[in-house]
Design an enzyme around this catalytic site. Structure first.
Site, short mmCIF file in Angstrom:
data_model
loop_
_atom_site.label_atom_id
_atom_site.label_comp_id
_atom_site.label_asym_id
_atom_site.label_seq_id
_atom_site.Cartn_x
_atom_site.Cartn_y
_atom_site.Cartn_z
N LYS A 131 3.38 54.94 -20.27
CA LYS A 131 3.04 54.87 -21.79
C LYS A 131 2.97 56.21 -22.36
O LYS A 131 2.71 57.18 -21.88
CB LYS A 131 1.69 54.16 -22.03
CG LYS A 131 1.79 52.83 -21.11
CD LYS A 131 0.16 52.27 -21.22
CE LYS A 131 0.24 50.64 -20.83
NZ LYS A 131 -1.37 50.19 -20.72
N SER A 148 -4.08 46.27 -25.90
CA SER A 148 -4.04 47.60 -26.83
C SER A 148 -2.54 47.62 -27.62
O SER A 148 -2.30 47.82 -28.62
CB SER A 148 -4.28 48.79 -25.98
OG SER A 148 -5.64 48.88 -25.66
N HIS A 206 -11.71 44.79 -23.99
CA HIS A 206 -12.09 45.84 -22.94
C HIS A 206 -13.86 45.73 -22.80
O HIS A 206 -14.28 45.78 -21.73
CB HIS A 206 -11.89 47.15 -23.25
CG HIS A 206 -10.25 47.47 -23.43
ND1 HIS A 206 -9.64 48.28 -24.32
CD2 HIS A 206 -9.46 47.38 -22.28
CE1 HIS A 206 -8.21 48.20 -23.94
NE2 HIS A 206 -8.13 47.82 -22.62
N ARG A 265 -5.72 39.05 -18.17
CA ARG A 265 -5.56 37.92 -19.15
C ARG A 265 -4.58 36.91 -18.73
O ARG A 265 -4.86 35.83 -19.11
CB ARG A 265 -5.29 38.77 -20.52
CG ARG A 265 -6.10 39.73 -21.02
CD ARG A 265 -5.34 40.80 -21.75
NE ARG A 265 -4.42 41.29 -20.99
CZ ARG A 265 -3.94 42.56 -21.35
NH1 ARG A 265 -3.91 43.14 -22.48
NH2 ARG A 265 -2.87 42.95 -20.53
O1 PNS Z 1 -4.69 50.41 -19.30
P1 PNS Z 1 -3.57 50.48 -18.16
O2 PNS Z 1 -2.51 51.28 -18.84
O3 PNS Z 1 -3.16 49.32 -17.58
O4 PNS Z 1 -4.27 51.36 -16.85
C1 PNS Z 1 -3.41 51.87 -15.79
C2 PNS Z 1 -3.93 53.15 -15.07
C3 PNS Z 1 -4.43 54.08 -16.08
C4 PNS Z 1 -5.35 52.59 -14.57
C5 PNS Z 1 -3.06 53.56 -13.84
O5 PNS Z 1 -2.03 54.02 -14.60
C6 PNS Z 1 -3.77 54.66 -13.21
O6 PNS Z 1 -4.43 54.46 -12.40
N1 PNS Z 1 -3.46 55.74 -13.32
C7 PNS Z 1 -3.92 57.19 -12.82
C8 PNS Z 1 -2.82 57.59 -11.75
C9 PNS Z 1 -2.72 56.78 -10.39
O7 PNS Z 1 -3.58 56.55 -9.67
N2 PNS Z 1 -1.57 56.04 -10.45
C10 PNS Z 1 -1.30 55.20 -9.26
C11 PNS Z 1 -1.90 53.65 -9.37
S1 PNS Z 1 -1.68 52.64 -8.13
#
Ligand code: PNS
Length: 167
Positions: free
Chosen positions: A42, A130, A18, A92
């Site tokens: 998650k 992670s 990150h 990645r």
């Molecule tokens: O590190 P991650 O878990 O891959 O991140 C995913 C994250 C947190 C960026 C995504 O789940 C997110 O944007 N969550 C906020 C709610 C939202 O906007 N969801 C729709 C995404 S199109």
């Protein structure tokens, strides 16, 4: 025009992968906001407050950078609210693509002014995530090459708390 980016993720925990992506973003954008958000798929090991504290400590020496929490609502709405024109995501492997492609296009549908920018970390971080750091460290494996010392400390503390809780 100012180029402001948000760098969202669950960051559970924040890894050197990150950090590598973040440093690349800081070379491109004038301002970057790290956004700790929840992913409905998650269940995190660290609380949001713990993740915010760990990231704040890791990024101590950087400027043009802040750490915020998205407690509820859509990332696209948050990007609009803070005037971000880019969403940074680290990629990645090919298997990341499908999910990232979906999110990128949905975020663009929700907020057409925002563009998702994919950055690749240094090759030495392409196999860490992670989830694997959490698993290996909770089972007592050494992940110190992949996280900042303060994150290592927090992982060790979490493992001890869990061991005490189980005994
Ligand atoms: O590190 P991650 O878990 O891959 O991140 C995913 C994250 C947190 C960026 C995504 O789940 C997110 O944007 N969550 C906020 C709610 C939202 O906007 N969801 C729709 C995404 S199109």
């Amino acid at each position: 025009m100012k180029h402001n980016a948000i760098y969202p993720g669950t960051f559970d925990p924040f890894t050197n992968g990150h950090l590598d992506v973040l440093e690349r973003a800081l070379n491109i954008f004038e301002n970057v906001i790290i956004v700790i958000a929840e992913n409905s798929q998650k269940s995190p090991l660290f609380t949001v407050a713990e993740r915010q504290a760990m990231i704040t400590e890791v990024i101590g020496g950087y400027s043009n950078l802040s750490v915020e929490v998205l407690r509820e609502g859509l990332l696209a709405d948050y990007a609009r609210k803070v005037g971000a024109n880019a969403i940074v995501r680290g990629v990645r492997q090919v298997k990341d693509f499908e999910y990232e492609f979906q999110m990128s296009l949905l975020n663009r549908h929700l907020y057409p002014e925002v563009t998702t920018v994919f950055l690749m970390p240094n090759v030495k971080y392409t196999y860490i995530a992670s989830s694997i750091i959490r698993e290996v460290s909770m089972l007592g494996g050494d992940v110190s090459k992949f996280v900042h010392p303060c994150v290592m400390e927090m992982l060790n503390k979490k493992r001890m708390e869990r061991t005490e809780h189980q005994s």
